[in-house]
Write a protein that holds these residues in place. Structure first.
Motif, PDB file in Angstrom:
ATOM      1  N   SER A 165     -16.050   1.270  21.617  1.00  0.00           N
ATOM      2  CA  SER A 165     -14.881   1.296  22.501  1.00  0.00           C
ATOM      3  C   SER A 165     -13.681   0.566  21.919  1.00  0.00           C
ATOM      4  O   SER A 165     -12.534   0.881  22.224  1.00  0.00           O
ATOM      5  CB  SER A 165     -15.234   0.685  23.860  1.00  0.00           C
ATOM      6  OG  SER A 165     -15.665  -0.661  23.711  1.00  0.00           O
ATOM      7  N   GLY A 166     -13.912  -0.417  21.049  1.00  0.00           N
ATOM      8  CA  GLY A 166     -12.825  -1.250  20.555  1.00  0.00           C
ATOM      9  C   GLY A 166     -12.029  -0.613  19.438  1.00  0.00           C
ATOM     10  O   GLY A 166     -12.587   0.035  18.544  1.00  0.00           O
ATOM     11  N   VAL A 167     -10.713  -0.791  19.472  1.00  0.00           N
ATOM     12  CA  VAL A 167      -9.807  -0.348  18.417  1.00  0.00           C
ATOM     13  C   VAL A 167      -8.880  -1.524  18.095  1.00  0.00           C
ATOM     14  O   VAL A 167      -8.212  -2.045  18.997  1.00  0.00           O
ATOM     15  CB  VAL A 167      -8.979   0.880  18.841  1.00  0.00           C
ATOM     16  CG1 VAL A 167      -8.031   1.289  17.719  1.00  0.00           C
ATOM     17  CG2 VAL A 167      -9.888   2.045  19.219  1.00  0.00           C
ATOM     18  N   CYS A 168      -8.829  -1.936  16.834  1.00  0.00           N
ATOM     19  CA  CYS A 168      -7.988  -3.065  16.440  1.00  0.00           C
ATOM     20  C   CYS A 168      -6.587  -2.576  16.094  1.00  0.00           C
ATOM     21  O   CYS A 168      -6.423  -1.637  15.303  1.00  0.00           O
ATOM     22  CB  CYS A 168      -8.592  -3.781  15.237  1.00  0.00           C
ATOM     23  SG  CYS A 168     -10.127  -4.669  15.601  1.00  0.00           S
ATOM     24  N   SER A 169      -5.579  -3.213  16.672  1.00  0.00           N
ATOM     25  CA  SER A 169      -4.190  -2.872  16.402  1.00  0.00           C
ATOM     26  C   SER A 169      -3.753  -3.522  15.092  1.00  0.00           C
ATOM     27  O   SER A 169      -3.932  -4.733  14.892  1.00  0.00           O
ATOM     28  CB  SER A 169      -3.301  -3.343  17.551  1.00  0.00           C
ATOM     29  OG  SER A 169      -1.958  -3.022  17.306  1.00  0.00           O
ATOM     30  N   VAL A 170      -3.164  -2.714  14.198  1.00  0.00           N
ATOM     31  CA  VAL A 170      -2.777  -3.187  12.869  1.00  0.00           C
ATOM     32  C   VAL A 170      -1.359  -2.723  12.562  1.00  0.00           C
ATOM     33  O   VAL A 170      -1.118  -1.518  12.461  1.00  0.00           O
ATOM     34  CB  VAL A 170      -3.740  -2.653  11.794  1.00  0.00           C
ATOM     35  CG1 VAL A 170      -3.302  -3.132  10.413  1.00  0.00           C
ATOM     36  CG2 VAL A 170      -5.176  -3.079  12.079  1.00  0.00           C
ATOM     37  N   PRO A 171      -0.408  -3.634  12.408  1.00  0.00           N
ATOM     38  CA  PRO A 171       0.938  -3.207  12.014  1.00  0.00           C
ATOM     39  C   PRO A 171       0.924  -2.611  10.612  1.00  0.00           C
ATOM     40  O   PRO A 171       0.208  -3.097   9.723  1.00  0.00           O
ATOM     41  CB  PRO A 171       1.742  -4.507  12.049  1.00  0.00           C
ATOM     42  CG  PRO A 171       0.921  -5.475  12.848  1.00  0.00           C
ATOM     43  CD  PRO A 171      -0.500  -5.083  12.632  1.00  0.00           C
ATOM     44  N   ALA A 172       1.707  -1.573  10.397  1.00  0.00           N
ATOM     45  CA  ALA A 172       1.848  -1.035   9.044  1.00  0.00           C
ATOM     46  C   ALA A 172       2.342  -2.135   8.114  1.00  0.00           C
ATOM     47  O   ALA A 172       3.210  -2.929   8.479  1.00  0.00           O
ATOM     48  CB  ALA A 172       2.820   0.130   9.063  1.00  0.00           C
ATOM     49  N   GLY A 173       1.764  -2.216   6.935  1.00  0.00           N
ATOM     50  CA  GLY A 173       2.112  -3.263   5.980  1.00  0.00           C
ATOM     51  C   GLY A 173       1.328  -4.542   6.142  1.00  0.00           C
ATOM     52  O   GLY A 173       1.526  -5.489   5.370  1.00  0.00           O
ATOM     53  N   ALA A 174       0.425  -4.593   7.136  1.00  0.00           N
ATOM     54  CA  ALA A 174      -0.335  -5.815   7.403  1.00  0.00           C
ATOM     55  C   ALA A 174      -1.387  -6.061   6.332  1.00  0.00           C
ATOM     56  O   ALA A 174      -1.862  -5.145   5.658  1.00  0.00           O
ATOM     57  CB  ALA A 174      -1.005  -5.727   8.774  1.00  0.00           C
ATOM     58  N   THR A 175      -1.755  -7.333   6.204  1.00  0.00           N
ATOM     59  CA  THR A 175      -2.918  -7.700   5.388  1.00  0.00           C
ATOM     60  C   THR A 175      -4.149  -7.695   6.277  1.00  0.00           C
ATOM     61  O   THR A 175      -4.191  -8.390   7.299  1.00  0.00           O
ATOM     62  CB  THR A 175      -2.744  -9.094   4.771  1.00  0.00           C
ATOM     63  OG1 THR A 175      -1.622  -9.081   3.888  1.00  0.00           O
ATOM     64  CG2 THR A 175      -3.987  -9.497   3.989  1.00  0.00           C
ATOM     65  N   VAL A 176      -5.121  -6.882   5.900  1.00  0.00           N
ATOM     66  CA  VAL A 176      -6.374  -6.765   6.643  1.00  0.00           C
ATOM     67  C   VAL A 176      -7.502  -7.250   5.738  1.00  0.00           C
ATOM     68  O   VAL A 176      -7.473  -7.032   4.527  1.00  0.00           O
ATOM     69  CB  VAL A 176      -6.610  -5.303   7.083  1.00  0.00           C
ATOM     70  CG1 VAL A 176      -7.992  -5.129   7.699  1.00  0.00           C
ATOM     71  CG2 VAL A 176      -5.536  -4.868   8.065  1.00  0.00           C
ATOM     72  N   GLU A 177      -8.481  -7.930   6.334  1.00  0.00           N
ATOM     73  CA  GLU A 177      -9.648  -8.379   5.581  1.00  0.00           C
ATOM     74  C   GLU A 177     -10.911  -7.887   6.263  1.00  0.00           C
ATOM     75  O   GLU A 177     -11.076  -8.043   7.478  1.00  0.00           O
ATOM     76  CB  GLU A 177      -9.686  -9.899   5.500  1.00  0.00           C
ATOM     77  CG  GLU A 177      -8.532 -10.517   4.733  1.00  0.00           C
ATOM     78  CD  GLU A 177      -8.484 -12.018   4.914  1.00  0.00           C
ATOM     79  OE1 GLU A 177      -9.025 -12.731   4.051  1.00  0.00           O
ATOM     80  OE2 GLU A 177      -7.910 -12.469   5.912  1.00  0.00           O
ATOM     81  N   VAL A 178     -11.773  -7.254   5.485  1.00  0.00           N
ATOM     82  CA  VAL A 178     -13.112  -6.910   5.964  1.00  0.00           C
ATOM     83  C   VAL A 178     -14.038  -8.055   5.592  1.00  0.00           C
ATOM     84  O   VAL A 178     -13.845  -8.716   4.565  1.00  0.00           O
ATOM     85  CB  VAL A 178     -13.599  -5.574   5.363  1.00  0.00           C
ATOM     86  CG1 VAL A 178     -12.771  -4.410   5.907  1.00  0.00           C
ATOM     87  CG2 VAL A 178     -13.544  -5.590   3.838  1.00  0.00           C
ATOM     88  N   GLU A 179     -15.026  -8.311   6.425  1.00  0.00           N
ATOM     89  CA  GLU A 179     -15.883  -9.490   6.239  1.00  0.00           C
ATOM     90  C   GLU A 179     -17.353  -9.086   6.263  1.00  0.00           C
ATOM     91  O   GLU A 179     -17.805  -8.393   7.177  1.00  0.00           O
ATOM     92  CB  GLU A 179     -15.608 -10.521   7.338  1.00  0.00           C
ATOM     93  CG  GLU A 179     -16.397 -11.803   7.185  1.00  0.00           C
ATOM     94  CD  GLU A 179     -16.052 -12.841   8.244  1.00  0.00           C
ATOM     95  OE1 GLU A 179     -16.891 -13.713   8.512  1.00  0.00           O
ATOM     96  OE2 GLU A 179     -14.937 -12.784   8.798  1.00  0.00           O
TER      97      GLU A 179
END
Length: 231
Positions: free
Chosen positions: A63-77
């Motif tokens: 059900s969850g969707v994470c909001s991410v601004p374009a150009g953001a730094t994202v990290e997978v863990e």
């Protein structure tokens, strides 16, 4: 006695196995709110089944969707056990050396997409600066960063995080992919979606980055499987 031996065998098989579990967006911990968590920390069996998209049962959204601004730094863990996020433990142990790779796929609805849409590569770490991708994870508390391109249009995407353990990959079928998919919604973006590849289809069991001997002494020339980083 037989039951005890079975448990012991299962425990030994799980040693060093791991799962991508959490996500960070511009330094903010999203925990596991938007991950399609695999049912176990075991690798996928082969690179040519539908499981290579988002792991076993990975076509089932959450059900969850994470909001991410374009150009953001994202990290997978990544960590070996569910929610075991202590930096004192390896992200993936057992000398499971190999590349870390991140793909994205534009979808209509991240909660229902099955991973069959094209995937474009956004980041990779093969053998770089003298270390493998798994070693980078172990040095960084399981976290691997990438940039969500600002040139992507807004909307829903799947993020596919992968490590391919190569410690027994000198023999056909020995490569061990560990994959999780995350559901995100890119905001504030504009542009076009890069061309992509399909899973299965992007890898074959005989690819030089899949069928590979990490003990050959030639790791500086290792070629990460799949297409080039698109953006």
């Amino acid at each position: 006695m037989k039951y005890a031996l079975t448990l012991l065998a299962s425990a030994s098989l799980a040693f060093g196995h791991a799962t991508f579990q959490q996500l960070w967006v511009n330094g903010a911990d999203q925990a596991d709110t938007c991950v399609r968590r695999p049912p176990s920390n075991s690798p996928i069996s082969g690179v040519t089944t539908n499981d290579i998209r988002c792991n076993v049962n990975g076509a089932r959204g959450v059900s969850g969707v994470c909001s991410v601004p374009a150009g953001a730094t994202v990290e997978v863990e990544m960590h070996e056990q569910p929610n075991a996020r202590s930096c004192s433990n390896p992200a993936i142990g057992g000398n499971h050396h190999g590349p870390v790779i991140v793909y994205m796929s534009k979808v209509n609805d991240a909660t229902t997409a099955d991973g069959s849409s094209p995937w474009f590569k956004v980041a990779e770490h093969g053998f770089k600066d003298g270390i493998w991708g798994d070693e980078y994870l172990n040095q960084n508390c399981g976290r691997f960063p990438f940039t969500v391109p600002s040139s992507l249009p807004s909307g829903d995407y799947l993020v596919r995080a992968e490590i391919i353990a190569l410690h027994v990959a000198a023999s056909p079928g020995g490569a061990q992919p560990y994959v999780s998919c995350y559901q995100i919604r890119v905001t504030g973006g504009s542009g076009s979606v890069p061309s992509g590849v399909s899973f299965p289809g992007a890898y074959s069991a005989s690819d030089p980055g899949i069928l590979y001997n990490i003990y050959s002494g030639n790791n500086a020339n290792y070629r990460v499987p799949g297409p080039a980083v698109a953006v």
